[in-house]
Design an enzyme around this catalytic site. Structure first.
Site, short mmCIF file in Angstrom:
data_model
loop_
_atom_site.label_atom_id
_atom_site.label_comp_id
_atom_site.label_asym_id
_atom_site.label_seq_id
_atom_site.Cartn_x
_atom_site.Cartn_y
_atom_site.Cartn_z
N LYS A 13 2.00 1.01 1.53
CA LYS A 13 2.26 0.59 0.14
C LYS A 13 1.48 1.47 -0.85
O LYS A 13 2.05 1.96 -1.83
CB LYS A 13 1.84 -0.88 -0.06
CG LYS A 13 2.50 -1.86 0.90
CD LYS A 13 2.08 -3.29 0.63
CE LYS A 13 0.61 -3.59 0.93
NZ LYS A 13 0.23 -3.45 2.35
N ARG A 88 1.14 -12.63 -2.25
CA ARG A 88 0.93 -12.71 -0.81
C ARG A 88 1.07 -14.12 -0.28
O ARG A 88 0.94 -14.35 0.92
CB ARG A 88 -0.49 -12.25 -0.48
CG ARG A 88 -0.60 -10.80 -0.10
CD ARG A 88 -2.07 -10.50 -0.07
NE ARG A 88 -2.42 -9.60 0.98
CZ ARG A 88 -2.69 -8.30 0.78
NH1 ARG A 88 -2.59 -7.78 -0.41
NH2 ARG A 88 -3.06 -7.55 1.78
N ARG A 127 -7.34 5.26 8.89
CA ARG A 127 -7.35 5.57 7.45
C ARG A 127 -8.75 5.95 6.98
O ARG A 127 -9.74 5.36 7.39
CB ARG A 127 -6.88 4.34 6.67
CG ARG A 127 -7.10 4.51 5.16
CD ARG A 127 -6.42 3.45 4.33
NE ARG A 127 -6.63 2.11 4.82
CZ ARG A 127 -5.86 1.08 4.53
NH1 ARG A 127 -4.80 1.26 3.76
NH2 ARG A 127 -6.12 -0.11 5.01
N ARG A 160 -12.87 1.91 5.11
CA ARG A 160 -13.02 0.59 4.47
C ARG A 160 -13.65 -0.39 5.45
O ARG A 160 -13.35 -0.36 6.64
CB ARG A 160 -11.63 0.06 4.07
CG ARG A 160 -11.25 0.45 2.67
CD ARG A 160 -9.80 0.20 2.34
NE ARG A 160 -9.28 -1.12 2.66
CZ ARG A 160 -8.03 -1.50 2.40
NH1 ARG A 160 -7.18 -0.67 1.83
NH2 ARG A 160 -7.61 -2.71 2.72
N ARG A 171 -6.16 -9.64 9.71
CA ARG A 171 -5.33 -9.38 8.52
C ARG A 171 -3.84 -9.44 8.88
O ARG A 171 -3.03 -9.95 8.10
CB ARG A 171 -5.68 -8.02 7.91
CG ARG A 171 -7.00 -8.05 7.15
CD ARG A 171 -7.54 -6.66 6.89
NE ARG A 171 -6.66 -5.83 6.11
CZ ARG A 171 -6.75 -4.49 6.06
NH1 ARG A 171 -7.66 -3.85 6.77
NH2 ARG A 171 -5.93 -3.80 5.30
P1 AP5 Z 1 -1.71 2.89 3.06
O1 AP5 Z 1 -0.74 3.49 2.10
O2 AP5 Z 1 -3.15 2.93 2.70
O3 AP5 Z 1 -1.24 1.40 3.46
P2 AP5 Z 1 -1.21 0.04 2.63
O4 AP5 Z 1 0.09 -0.62 2.92
O5 AP5 Z 1 -1.55 0.29 1.19
O6 AP5 Z 1 -2.34 -0.73 3.40
P3 AP5 Z 1 -3.57 -1.66 2.99
O7 AP5 Z 1 -4.36 -1.86 4.25
O8 AP5 Z 1 -4.30 -1.14 1.80
O9 AP5 Z 1 -2.84 -2.98 2.66
P4 AP5 Z 1 -3.43 -4.38 2.66
O10 AP5 Z 1 -2.28 -5.13 2.09
O11 AP5 Z 1 -3.98 -4.90 3.91
O12 AP5 Z 1 -4.74 -4.22 1.78
P5 AP5 Z 1 -5.08 -4.54 0.27
O13 AP5 Z 1 -5.93 -3.46 -0.23
O14 AP5 Z 1 -3.88 -4.95 -0.50
O15 AP5 Z 1 -1.48 3.61 4.48
C1 AP5 Z 1 -2.24 3.25 5.61
C2 AP5 Z 1 -2.59 4.50 6.44
O16 AP5 Z 1 -1.39 5.02 7.03
C3 AP5 Z 1 -3.17 5.65 5.62
O17 AP5 Z 1 -4.16 6.31 6.38
C4 AP5 Z 1 -1.97 6.58 5.36
O18 AP5 Z 1 -2.36 7.94 5.23
C5 AP5 Z 1 -1.10 6.35 6.59
N1 AP5 Z 1 0.34 6.37 6.31
C6 AP5 Z 1 0.97 5.86 5.22
N2 AP5 Z 1 2.31 6.05 5.31
C7 AP5 Z 1 2.53 6.68 6.49
C8 AP5 Z 1 3.71 7.16 7.14
N3 AP5 Z 1 4.94 7.00 6.61
N4 AP5 Z 1 3.57 7.78 8.35
C9 AP5 Z 1 2.33 7.94 8.90
N5 AP5 Z 1 1.18 7.52 8.33
C10 AP5 Z 1 1.27 6.90 7.13
O19 AP5 Z 1 -5.93 -5.89 0.46
C11 AP5 Z 1 -7.23 -5.88 1.03
C12 AP5 Z 1 -7.80 -7.29 1.01
O20 AP5 Z 1 -7.94 -7.73 -0.36
C13 AP5 Z 1 -6.96 -8.39 1.69
O21 AP5 Z 1 -7.19 -8.45 3.08
C14 AP5 Z 1 -7.44 -9.64 0.94
O22 AP5 Z 1 -8.69 -10.07 1.42
C15 AP5 Z 1 -7.62 -9.13 -0.48
N6 AP5 Z 1 -6.38 -9.27 -1.25
C16 AP5 Z 1 -5.61 -8.26 -1.78
N7 AP5 Z 1 -4.54 -8.75 -2.41
C17 AP5 Z 1 -4.61 -10.11 -2.31
C18 AP5 Z 1 -3.78 -11.18 -2.75
N8 AP5 Z 1 -2.63 -10.96 -3.43
N9 AP5 Z 1 -4.16 -12.44 -2.46
C19 AP5 Z 1 -5.31 -12.70 -1.78
N10 AP5 Z 1 -6.14 -11.72 -1.31
C20 AP5 Z 1 -5.79 -10.45 -1.58
#
Ligand code: AP5
Ligand code: ZN
Length: 216
Positions: A13, A88, A127, A160, A171
């Site tokens: 994402k 979410r 990552r 991270r 997660r």
């Molecule tokens: P990346 O683009 O970083 O993936 P992402 O989908 O953004 O993953 P996140 O882990 O950041 O998502 P998340 O939803 O768990 O975390 P968030 O920060 O929202 O890509 C991942 C890796 O793959 C990278 O190394 C990239 O280079 C590689 N890659 C990408 N595309 C690729 C491809 N096509 N092919 C190969 N490799 C590829 O949330 C973190 C925490 O915050 C949550 O756990 C929660 O505690 C809290 N939080 C956030 N939002 C909420 C909410 N709405 N409600 C409650 N708690 C929340």
């Protein structure tokens, strides 16, 4: 363009959102990034969020909904946005609908980047992120030329806290139980599209653009 990007942890994402920002010149609103910034600045919000994030749990809806509502009411969100990682839970989705209605905005598309669990673990544990500019790398799929430094700004790369294998499993389980029901929710709204995230970053981006062209 008002876009909602969904998908499990590590689906890509953030990677795709960064490209969409360049293409459409609209803000990237990521609740994960907002929480990480608050943790770094050691604000009250950051202190509250950190415990949940480190445990791989969701930050409570009461906290999360409030910060998104505030962010969406800022002037730059009027011209469009890419909402990443929110909603979410069903409660968040309902609150978002109410907020958008108040603002007179309707979503152009809800895109769910879908990737199987085994590959997600691989992506998340490999990552690395830049401390300075937030750029995202992957030790195998998208390495920086120096494994410890960012290619864009020479900032230090780090893993991270919530990207360790044991937290990632939690997660993914939380996503399965609390966020997956949103697929049905948005399907009923008729604005839901699934994107195959198990392709190269360029191909995923092309697929996203072609969906957005068809809805705008
Ligand atoms: P990346 O683009 O970083 O993936 P992402 O989908 O953004 O993953 P996140 O882990 O950041 O998502 P998340 O939803 O768990 O975390 P968030 O920060 O929202 O890509 C991942 C890796 O793959 C990278 O190394 C990239 O280079 C590689 N890659 C990408 N595309 C690729 C491809 N096509 N092919 C190969 N490799 C590829 O949330 C973190 C925490 O915050 C949550 O756990 C929660 O505690 C809290 N939080 C956030 N939002 C909420 C909410 N709405 N409600 C409650 N708690 C929340
Ligand atoms: Zn950087």
């Amino acid at each position: 363009m008002y876009i909602l990007l969904m998908g499990p942890p590590g689906a890509g994402k953030g990677t795709q959102a960064a490209r969409l920002v360049e293409r459409y010149n609209i803000p990237h609103i990521s609740t994960g990034d907002m929480f990480r910034a608050a943790v770094k600045e050691q604000t009250e919000l950051g202190k509250q969020a950190k415990a949940y994030m480190d445990a791989g749990q969701l930050v409570p809806d009461s906290v999360t909904i409030g910060i998104v509502k505030e962010r969406l009411s800022k002037p730059d969100a009027k011209k469009g946005f890419i909402l990443d990682g929110f909603p979410r839970t069903l409660e968040q989705a309902r609150a978002l609908d109410a907020t958008l209605e108040e603002l007179g905005i309707s979503l152009d598309g809800v895109l769910n980047v879908s990737v199987p669990a085994g590959e997600l673990i691989n992506r998340v544990t490999g990552r690395r992120m830049c401390k300075q500019c937030g750029a995202t790398y992957h030790v195998v799929n998208f390495p920086s030329s120096d494994p410890t430094r960012c290619d864009k700004c020479a900032g230090e790369l780090y893993q991270r806290d919530d990207d360790r294998e044991e937290t990632v499993a939690r997660r993914l389980a939380v996503h399965q139980s609390q966020t997956k029901p949103l697929i049905e929710y948005y399907n009923q709204h008729g604005i839901y599209t699934e994107i195959n995230g198990l392709q190269s970053m360029d191909t995923v981006f092309k697929d996203i653009i072609s969906v957005l062209r068809s809805v705008s």
